[in-house]
Structures are given as structure tokens and as C-alpha cells.
Scaffold this motif. Structure first.
Motif, PDB file in Angstrom:
ATOM      1  N   LEU A 336      -7.812   6.349   3.900  1.00  0.00           N
ATOM      2  CA  LEU A 336      -8.741   6.663   4.979  1.00  0.00           C
ATOM      3  C   LEU A 336      -8.124   7.598   6.006  1.00  0.00           C
ATOM      4  N   SER A 337      -6.808   7.510   6.213  1.00  0.00           N
ATOM      5  CA  SER A 337      -6.125   8.385   7.161  1.00  0.00           C
ATOM      6  C   SER A 337      -4.632   8.340   6.878  1.00  0.00           C
ATOM      7  N   SER A 338      -3.920   9.396   7.316  1.00  0.00           N
ATOM      8  CA  SER A 338      -2.472   9.440   7.092  1.00  0.00           C
ATOM      9  C   SER A 338      -1.747  10.254   8.155  1.00  0.00           C
ATOM     10  N   GLU A 339      -2.405  10.533   9.276  1.00  0.00           N
ATOM     11  CA  GLU A 339      -1.826  11.391  10.306  1.00  0.00           C
ATOM     12  C   GLU A 339      -0.528  10.797  10.848  1.00  0.00           C
ATOM     13  N   GLY A 340       0.480  11.658  10.968  1.00  0.00           N
ATOM     14  CA  GLY A 340       1.747  11.243  11.555  1.00  0.00           C
ATOM     15  C   GLY A 340       2.491  10.192  10.760  1.00  0.00           C
ATOM     16  N   GLY A 341       2.231  10.127   9.452  1.00  0.00           N
ATOM     17  CA  GLY A 341       2.890   9.105   8.637  1.00  0.00           C
ATOM     18  C   GLY A 341       2.329   7.715   8.840  1.00  0.00           C
ATOM     19  N   ARG A 342       1.155   7.623   9.490  1.00  0.00           N
ATOM     20  CA  ARG A 342       0.479   6.338   9.718  1.00  0.00           C
ATOM     21  C   ARG A 342      -0.665   6.235   8.712  1.00  0.00           C
ATOM     22  N   TRP A 343      -0.409   5.567   7.611  1.00  0.00           N
ATOM     23  CA  TRP A 343      -1.360   5.527   6.504  1.00  0.00           C
ATOM     24  C   TRP A 343      -2.265   4.302   6.605  1.00  0.00           C
ATOM     25  N   VAL A 344      -3.547   4.532   6.367  1.00  0.00           N
ATOM     26  CA  VAL A 344      -4.514   3.447   6.202  1.00  0.00           C
ATOM     27  C   VAL A 344      -5.166   3.631   4.837  1.00  0.00           C
ATOM     28  N   ALA A 345      -5.036   2.627   3.980  1.00  0.00           N
ATOM     29  CA  ALA A 345      -5.681   2.648   2.668  1.00  0.00           C
ATOM     30  C   ALA A 345      -6.475   1.365   2.513  1.00  0.00           C
ATOM     31  N   ALA A 346      -7.670   1.469   1.940  1.00  0.00           N
ATOM     32  CA  ALA A 346      -8.545   0.307   1.797  1.00  0.00           C
ATOM     33  C   ALA A 346      -9.038   0.199   0.362  1.00  0.00           C
ATOM     34  N   LYS A 347      -9.150  -1.040  -0.109  1.00  0.00           N
ATOM     35  CA  LYS A 347      -9.559  -1.320  -1.486  1.00  0.00           C
ATOM     36  C   LYS A 347     -10.720  -2.294  -1.487  1.00  0.00           C
ATOM     37  N   GLU A 348     -11.828  -1.901  -2.092  1.00  0.00           N
ATOM     38  CA  GLU A 348     -12.978  -2.787  -2.201  1.00  0.00           C
ATOM     39  C   GLU A 348     -12.689  -3.874  -3.221  1.00  0.00           C
ATOM     40  N   MET A 349     -13.009  -5.123  -2.858  1.00  0.00           N
ATOM     41  CA  MET A 349     -12.771  -6.271  -3.731  1.00  0.00           C
ATOM     42  C   MET A 349     -14.103  -6.810  -4.266  1.00  0.00           C
ATOM     43  N   ARG A 350     -14.029  -7.553  -5.369  1.00  0.00           N
ATOM     44  CA  ARG A 350     -15.259  -8.016  -6.009  1.00  0.00           C
ATOM     45  C   ARG A 350     -16.084  -8.923  -5.113  1.00  0.00           C
ATOM     46  N   ASP A 351     -15.421  -9.697  -4.233  1.00  0.00           N
ATOM     47  CA  ASP A 351     -16.171 -10.616  -3.379  1.00  0.00           C
ATOM     48  C   ASP A 351     -16.748  -9.936  -2.142  1.00  0.00           C
ATOM     49  N   GLY A 352     -16.626  -8.618  -2.055  1.00  0.00           N
ATOM     50  CA  GLY A 352     -17.165  -7.879  -0.917  1.00  0.00           C
ATOM     51  C   GLY A 352     -16.172  -7.660   0.199  1.00  0.00           C
ATOM     52  N   SER A 353     -15.034  -8.329   0.170  1.00  0.00           N
ATOM     53  CA  SER A 353     -14.012  -8.117   1.194  1.00  0.00           C
ATOM     54  C   SER A 353     -13.298  -6.795   0.953  1.00  0.00           C
ATOM     55  N   ARG A 354     -12.422  -6.437   1.879  1.00  0.00           N
ATOM     56  CA  ARG A 354     -11.602  -5.237   1.743  1.00  0.00           C
ATOM     57  C   ARG A 354     -10.133  -5.614   1.927  1.00  0.00           C
ATOM     58  N   ALA A 355      -9.284  -5.142   1.031  1.00  0.00           N
ATOM     59  CA  ALA A 355      -7.842  -5.206   1.249  1.00  0.00           C
ATOM     60  C   ALA A 355      -7.464  -3.925   1.987  1.00  0.00           C
ATOM     61  N   VAL A 356      -6.699  -4.068   3.044  1.00  0.00           N
ATOM     62  CA  VAL A 356      -6.362  -2.923   3.896  1.00  0.00           C
ATOM     63  C   VAL A 356      -4.846  -2.881   4.072  1.00  0.00           C
ATOM     64  N   ALA A 357      -4.254  -1.735   3.775  1.00  0.00           N
ATOM     65  CA  ALA A 357      -2.824  -1.528   3.964  1.00  0.00           C
ATOM     66  C   ALA A 357      -2.607  -0.601   5.153  1.00  0.00           C
ATOM     67  N   LEU A 358      -1.828  -1.064   6.117  1.00  0.00           N
ATOM     68  CA  LEU A 358      -1.359  -0.246   7.230  1.00  0.00           C
ATOM     69  C   LEU A 358       0.094   0.076   6.923  1.00  0.00           C
ATOM     70  N   PHE A 359       0.353   1.286   6.457  1.00  0.00           N
ATOM     71  CA  PHE A 359       1.645   1.669   5.895  1.00  0.00           C
ATOM     72  C   PHE A 359       2.320   2.707   6.786  1.00  0.00           C
ATOM     73  N   ASN A 360       3.558   2.423   7.182  1.00  0.00           N
ATOM     74  CA  ASN A 360       4.302   3.298   8.088  1.00  0.00           C
ATOM     75  C   ASN A 360       5.357   4.071   7.310  1.00  0.00           C
ATOM     76  N   GLU A 361       5.110   5.357   7.126  1.00  0.00           N
ATOM     77  CA  GLU A 361       6.040   6.220   6.397  1.00  0.00           C
ATOM     78  C   GLU A 361       7.307   6.509   7.180  1.00  0.00           C
ATOM     79  N   ARG A 362       7.239   6.450   8.503  1.00  0.00           N
ATOM     80  CA  ARG A 362       8.306   6.948   9.359  1.00  0.00           C
ATOM     81  C   ARG A 362       9.446   5.943   9.533  1.00  0.00           C
ATOM     82  N   GLY A 363      10.560   6.450  10.082  1.00  0.00           N
ATOM     83  CA  GLY A 363      11.759   5.660  10.284  1.00  0.00           C
ATOM     84  C   GLY A 363      11.811   4.918  11.593  1.00  0.00           C
ATOM     85  N   SER A 364      10.719   4.867  12.330  1.00  0.00           N
ATOM     86  CA  SER A 364      10.618   4.071  13.554  1.00  0.00           C
ATOM     87  C   SER A 364       9.245   3.418  13.584  1.00  0.00           C
ATOM     88  N   ALA A 365       9.129   2.344  14.373  1.00  0.00           N
ATOM     89  CA  ALA A 365       7.877   1.584  14.418  1.00  0.00           C
ATOM     90  C   ALA A 365       6.734   2.446  14.950  1.00  0.00           C
TER      91      ALA A 365
END
Length: 682
Positions: A336-365
Motif C-alpha cells: 500500500l505504501s513504501s515511502e522512506g523505507g516505511r512499508w505497509v503491505a496488506a493481505k486479504e484473508m478468507r474470513d474477511g480480515s486483513r493481515a497487515v505488515a508494518l515493515f521498517n527497512e531503515r536502520g533506525s526506528a
């Protein structure tokens, strides 16, 4: 399965030799695919993927083990090891978690076929033969996989027999032995069309009548996601992974855009898991496992489970994360977005929920945020948010946010249901201010604890702790009677590392304890790192001689004043670009980043940059200089054919300078890059 740097050169040389030999006897060689360094990318919308195989196999991504990443062709790869892995699958609960396949990689066979053209298992490694191993694995209600190549030889330098021209005979042997999974590699393919090579083996496997999961390992060179879903059940999308953050990150970025091509029975394969092999931190391995799961990737363990730590088993056995990977709807997560190494990825699940990953590419928080609506959930009064690594549930008014540690991933599952009120509100923690500490000098920080739930957080108390001997003082209130939705408790702190503290990274932990309106106790925890640093010397210094804050590298470690050797520290050679030898500099391998503390006291960074001469003609890289999160200089794509290029950047007032090398957009293949004569002026 092979190191992409060696297999590319070997394949092209053998292809040329084959063409020459065929011409001497008046034959025409098959057309050899033109070398390409184009990055992996999805097909245009008018080029849909082919339909999937209708054999009922691999309806969720395959899960299991492959020995290559931990043993290669070492003596430890043998019948006893394979049986031991099967035993551990049962004893450690991995079988119950869904792991099923115990797969043999290269080197299981003798270098020559027998007089009848049959494959012969190595009697030293497998004295009972492959069928005996398969029978043992099957006795544990597990399945056995095997390996060969769609060429005359496999990828190993010893040259074990490949299956090109022997597809039906080899497939029959595999079926007779009880093989359940075939990994089919790409070396020594003699230029035969990829679709033809892989389709022939598909037909050979089908002709055996045995259900065998078919894994195409052609490294993404011919974009198999566009044509292979009715050929195999999974296909490699990239070159080989290595046990490093840079390698994992590069492969992740290549596989993420291929969302439309995955589904039940046909999966994008970004290569095996490195979790537990020792080249990354546990935080990085959790990111690796989280992102492979959000991508619905095959989960093939690549570490030697006989030596694995408890932390490794905790990652591999996280059933809530595995459930994301194995969801029967079979959708690969989308970025969904990746600006500044701040990644948001979402996965649709069979029960209608969403798995969401907040992934930090960078070497600081970094703080990473999205919303329930943005990830595709319907409007609702509130949502249930389940943290899949902490195994706790919260309610949220719609915000999905966290301060994510360096190289970390927060993985949650969010649903719009009516049961949200039974959970305590989600409280987001943040810490602003200097994470860079000079020993003996106080640093000011401000923590925030923000109620993101629909219900108020009550009796809130925050604490900040550091290493033994560090002084941590609160300078404003650390408690609040209640925090309504959207309100925050802000606390000012001073943190001091004792004089004489060695440079390096040290742990800080921010906590917020609170209660829900019904009295349920809850806690939010934010692990962070503070780096003890020293100010750079005045004048001009070679960066190869200065301490760095952090490094990431595609293959092997960053080297000081030598080229990158890809394995252990100190295995490089003199830095050489365009025939010029440099005594000072940094030797790296894309994807790479090297960070330096400059303490707002420096002005310029200069270097001569390029691909090291030690590599073949296929290396392509690009160099960047960043100052406090802003790119201040960059080159275009550089190749081995180009001399060193000068790069210079004004870094006046920057606290941190970061030197970045990207793969030039084509994956990490022979990308040995040099920051020659790199200097910092302060």
C-alpha cells in the motif's frame, strides 16, 4: 539454489561451448536466451498469467525444509541428517504447525549415471538409497522432496547429472522412490527454451501418475509468473538468497510487485528461509518470516534444526504468522505504501480480515501507520487488532500504527467484528529525540503513549529503562488517570550513558501499563536501541578508517580498505575500479548501506565510485549519499565497463550520513561496489 554470481558466468560459457560443438557437426544450436539484467516486474494488464494446474496440489504454499542453506554439499548432508530433520519436525511441533516436506538439494547422486542411464544415489551419503529415506519420512506422515536441474548437469561444480534429455526416466525413478516434491534448477541448460525444458518435466511427472509438487527454479530470468502457473506449482522469482539483511531486502523488493500471479496451486517463490543461520538478528529474522508470510511465499526452512536456538524455533513455529501464509484464500499481500523505507503491505484473508505488515527497512526506528479503511476493511465503529508476534488482541478506532524498531516488522490481523469491546484499547508508543548518545552527555527524549482504541485507556503508567549504569530520569508526569480515544500522555526524559561507555548499540525499553474500562490489564512495549557514538575528528578522514554506526550488505560484510569478498570479514582484495587500484575505501555489495555519525560538525563527503574490476560484465549498481534522511547526491547506474565516477555531497549540519548502493534495478548479481578514496571533511 546457486549463488547468482557464479551460475550466470558458468551458464553462458557452457551455452557458447555447446553452440560451437553443434556447429562443428553441421547442427544448429537452440537459440540461447539473450543475457538480460532487466528487473523482475509484473506483466502488463493485457498479459494475464496462465491458468493454474488442476491437480489439487499445493493449494497453500508448500512448507518444509531444504538442506542447502545450512549444509550445501558438505559431509553433514546425508541420510542421518535427513532422518534427523524428520524426527525434529515431529518432536518440535513443526509438523503440527504445517511443515510437511523434507527436501534434499544437490549432491545426493553420484556424478555419473549407471549403464542403463539411471541416476545413482551416493552410497556414502545415502547407503540405504533414496527410497529408504522416503519410506522413513513417510512413516512420520511427512513427505520427501528431491532436486535436479533442467540441464545436462546440476549447478554444483562437481557436475552431477541433470535431467535434460532424461526427463521421463528420471521422473519415473523419483516416483518409484516415493518422491513427493521436485525442485528443478536452471544450470547447464544448453540454451534450450525455458518453457520447453520445464514443460517437458511437467509432462514427465504427470506421466508417472504420482502426485509430485513441482518447483521451477529458473531464477525469474524468463518471468515464469507470466507463463508457468499451468506448468508448475511454484516458481523462483529471483536469484539466490543469502543470509544477510541486504540480500533478503533485495529479494523482498523484487517479489512484492508480483501479487497478481499468486494463488492456490501457483505461487511466487522468493527462495528459502534463512531464519536461524546466524547472519541476521532475531528482529531481522522475524521480519523475514513475516514478509514471506504476507507474500504467501513457500516456507522452506534453510537452517540446521539440529543446532537451532529456542529463538529460531519460536519464529518458525509461530502458528498465527503461519496462518497468514497458509490462508486458503491464497492471496499474496499487496504493497500500500513504501515511502522512506516505511512499508505497509496488506493481505486479504478468507474470513474477511486483513493481515497487515508494518515493515521498517531503515536502520533506525520509524513510525509506520495506516487505517482499517486503507487496508480494505468496511466502515465500522471499531475493529479488533491482533498482534501476531505478541499474541495479544486490542480494539482500535481504525488507526493501525506503531513505532517499528530498526529492520523490524509489526504484523497484525485486523477484523471488523462485534467483539472488539472485550479487548483493551490499543495504545501506541513513540519516543522522539536523540537515539545517538555521546558518553557522559545527557540526551533529551520525549515519549508518547496514545490511545488508538475506541475505549479509554485507564490508570496509564509509562516507564523507560536502559542498560545497567545508565541514568534515566523523567522530567514530567509518567501517569494519567485516563486517555480517551486519540489523546496522548507525553513524558520528557533525560538519558545519560556513563563516561567511558564503549561505542555500540544499547537497548532501551519503553512500556505503558494500563487498564481497559472493564478492568482488564494491558501493556504496550516498545524495544528501541540507543547508539553510543564519538564525534568525528576535525579535518579530512578516510571513511574506511572511521567507526560506523551500522552496516547492511547484500553478500558478506562491508570491508574496510578492500573489496567485498562475499563471505567472512577480511576476504576481499585491493579495491580496483577501471584498472585503478585504491588503498583506501569501502568494499560493499548491493543492496548496501553504511551509516556514520557526523554530529552536525562535517561539511562534505567525496569518493570515486564504481563496480570492482574483480567481477564479470554483469554487475550494475547505483550510489547514493543521504544526510539525515535526505538524498543529497547520487549517480546513475554504473557497470563494470565504466571507470570510477566522482561523487560529492554537501552534508553540512547533518547528524548522520548514510552511504547507499542499490542493485541498479536488476537484482543482486555480481554487484561488488567500491567507495574508493571515500573521505569525510569536518
Amino acid at each position: 539454489m546457486r549463488h547468482p554470481h557464479t551460475r550466470t558466468t558458468r551458464r553462458r560459457v557452457l551455452g557458447a561451448l555447446t553452440a560451437a560443438l553443434l556447429c562443428t557437426v553441421g547442427l544448429t544450436a537452440p537459440a540461447l536466451a539473450a543475457p538480460t539484467d532487466e528487473p523482475a516486474s509484473p506483466a502488463p494488464a493485457d498479459e494475464p498469467a496462465s491458468p493454474a494446474l488442476a491437480d489439487g496440489l499445493a493449494l497453500t504454499p508448500p512448507m518444509g525444509f531444504n538442506n542447502w542453506n545450512s549444509t550445501g554439499c558438505g559431509a553433514d548432508f546425508n541420510e542421518a541428517m535427513v532422518k534427523g530433520i524428520a524426527d525434529l519436525f515431529v518432536a518440535k511441533g513443526l509438523k503440527d504447525a504445517g511443515y510437511q516436506y523434507v527436501n534434499l538439494d544437490d549432491c545426493w547422486a553420484l556424478p555419473a549415471r549407471d549403464a542403463n542411464g539411471k541416476l545413482v544415489p551416493d552410497p556414502a551419503r545415502f547407503p540405504g538409497g533414496i527410497k529408504a529415506v522416503a519410506d522413513y519420512v513417510h512413516s512420520k506422515s511427512l513427505k520427501l522432496g528431491i532436486y535436479t536441474s533442467a540441464g545436462t548437469k546440476t549447478c554444483n561444480d562437481a557436475g552431477f547429472p541433470g535431467a535434460l534429455g532424461h526427463e521421463y526416466s528420471d521422473a519415473r525413478q523419483f516416483a518409484d522412490w516415493g518422491v513427493d516434491y521436485l525442485k528443478y534448477d536452471n544450470c547447464n541448460n544448453q540454451g534450450v527454451d525455458a518453457k520447453l525444458r520445464y514443460t517437458t518435466m511437467r509432462d514427465a511427472l504427470k506421466a508417472t501418475g504420482r502426485p509430485i509438487v513441482y518447483s521451477l527454479c529458473e531464477w525469474g530470468e524468463n518471468k515464469p509468473w507470466q507463463w508457468a502457473s499451468d506448468v508448475g506449482h511454484l516458481w523462483r522469482t529471483t536469484g539466490d538468497i543469502s543470509d544477510s539483511w541486504g540480500s533478503m531486502l533485495s529479494i523482498l523488493k523484487q517479489n512484492l510487485p508480483l501479487t497478481p500471479y499468486a494463488g492456490p496451486g501457483h505461487w511466487n517463490d522468493p527462495d528459502m528461509l534463512e531464519v536461524g543461520n546466524g547472519g541476521m538478528t532475531d528482529t531481522e529474522y522475524r521480519s523475514h518470516f513475516s514478509m514471506w508470510s504476507i507474500m504467501a511465499a513457500p516456507l522452506l526452512i534453510g537452517s540446521d534444526l539440529r543446532k537451532a536456538s529456542a529463538a529460531t524455533f519460536d519464529i518458525l513455529d509461530n502458528k498465527e504468522v503461519i496462518a497468514v501464509d497458509q490462508d486458503p484464500l491464497g492471496k499474496q499481500g499487496a504493497v500500500l505504501s513504501s515511502e522512506g523505507g516505511r512499508w505497509v503491505a496488506a493481505k486479504e484473508m478468507r474470513d474477511g480480515s486483513r493481515a497487515v505488515a508494518l515493515f521498517n527497512e531503515r536502520g533506525s526506528a520509524q513510525r509506520i501507520a495506516t487505517t482499517a479503511r486503507a487496508v480494505g476493511l468496511p466502515a465500522a465503529q471499531a475493529y479488533t487488532l491482533r498482534d501476531l508476534w505478541r499474541h495479544r488482541s486490542y480494539n482500535t478506532a481504525g488507526t493501525i500504527a506503531a513505532t517499528v524498531p530498526a529492520h523490524g516488522t509489526v504484523l497484525v490481523r485486523v477484523s471488523a467484528d462485534t467483539r472488539w469491546a472485550k479487548n483493551p484499547p490499543a495504545v501506541e508508543l513513540g519516543l522522539d529525540g536523540g537515539s545517538l548518545v555521546e558518553a557522559g552527555k545527557a540526551v533529551s527524549l520525549t515519549s508518547t503513549a496514545t490511545d488508538r482504541g475506541r475505549t479509554p485507556a485507564q490508570r496509564v503508567a509509562v516507564s523507560l529503562t536502559g542498560p545497567a549504569g545508565w541514568k534515566v530520569e523523567a522530567n514530567s508526569p509518567t501517569t494519567s488517570g485516563a486517555l480517551p480515544t486519540g489523546r496522548a500522555l507525553r513524558t520528557r526524559w533525560t538519558v545519560t550513558a556513563p563516561k567511558g561507555t564503549a561505542t555500540g548499540s544499547y537497548d532501551l525499553t519503553l512500556r505503558a501499563a494500563y487498564r481497559s474500562p472493564t478492568g482488564v490489564r494491558a501493556e504496550s512495549v516498545l524495544p528501541l536501541a540507543a547508539s553510543v557514538v564519538v564525534a568525528p575528528p576535525s579535518g579530512s578522514s578516510y571513511l574506511g578508517d572511521l567507526p560506523w554506526l551500522s552496516t547492511t550488505n547484500g553478500w558478506g560484510p562491508v570491508e574496510r580498505n578492500t573489496s567485498n569478498g562475499e563471505s567472512g570479514a577480511g576476504d576481499g582484495h585491493p579495491i580496483t575500479v577501471g584498472g585503478v587500484v585504491y588503498t583506501k575505501g569501502l568494499g560493499v555489495h548491493a543492496e548496501s548501506a553504511v551509516e556514520y555519525y557526523t554530529g552536525k560538525a562535517c561539511e562534505t563527503v567525496t569518493a570515486d565510485v564504481g563496480v570492482d574490476d574483480e567481477k564479470d560484465a554483469y554487475g550494475t549498481v547505483a550510489f547514493e549519499i543521504w544526510a539525515d534522511g535526505t538524498k543529497v547526491a547520487s549517480t546513475g547506474v554504473l557497470t563494470t565497463a565504466m571507470p570510477a565516477q566522482p561523487i560529492s555531497a554537501d552534508v553540512t549540519g547533518a547528524e548522520v550520513v548514510r552511504l547507499v548502493v542499490t542493485d541498479g534495478g536488476d537484482g543482486i548479481n555480481s554487484d561488488h561496489a567500491d567507495w574508493a578514496d571515500a573521505k569525510l571533511s569536518c
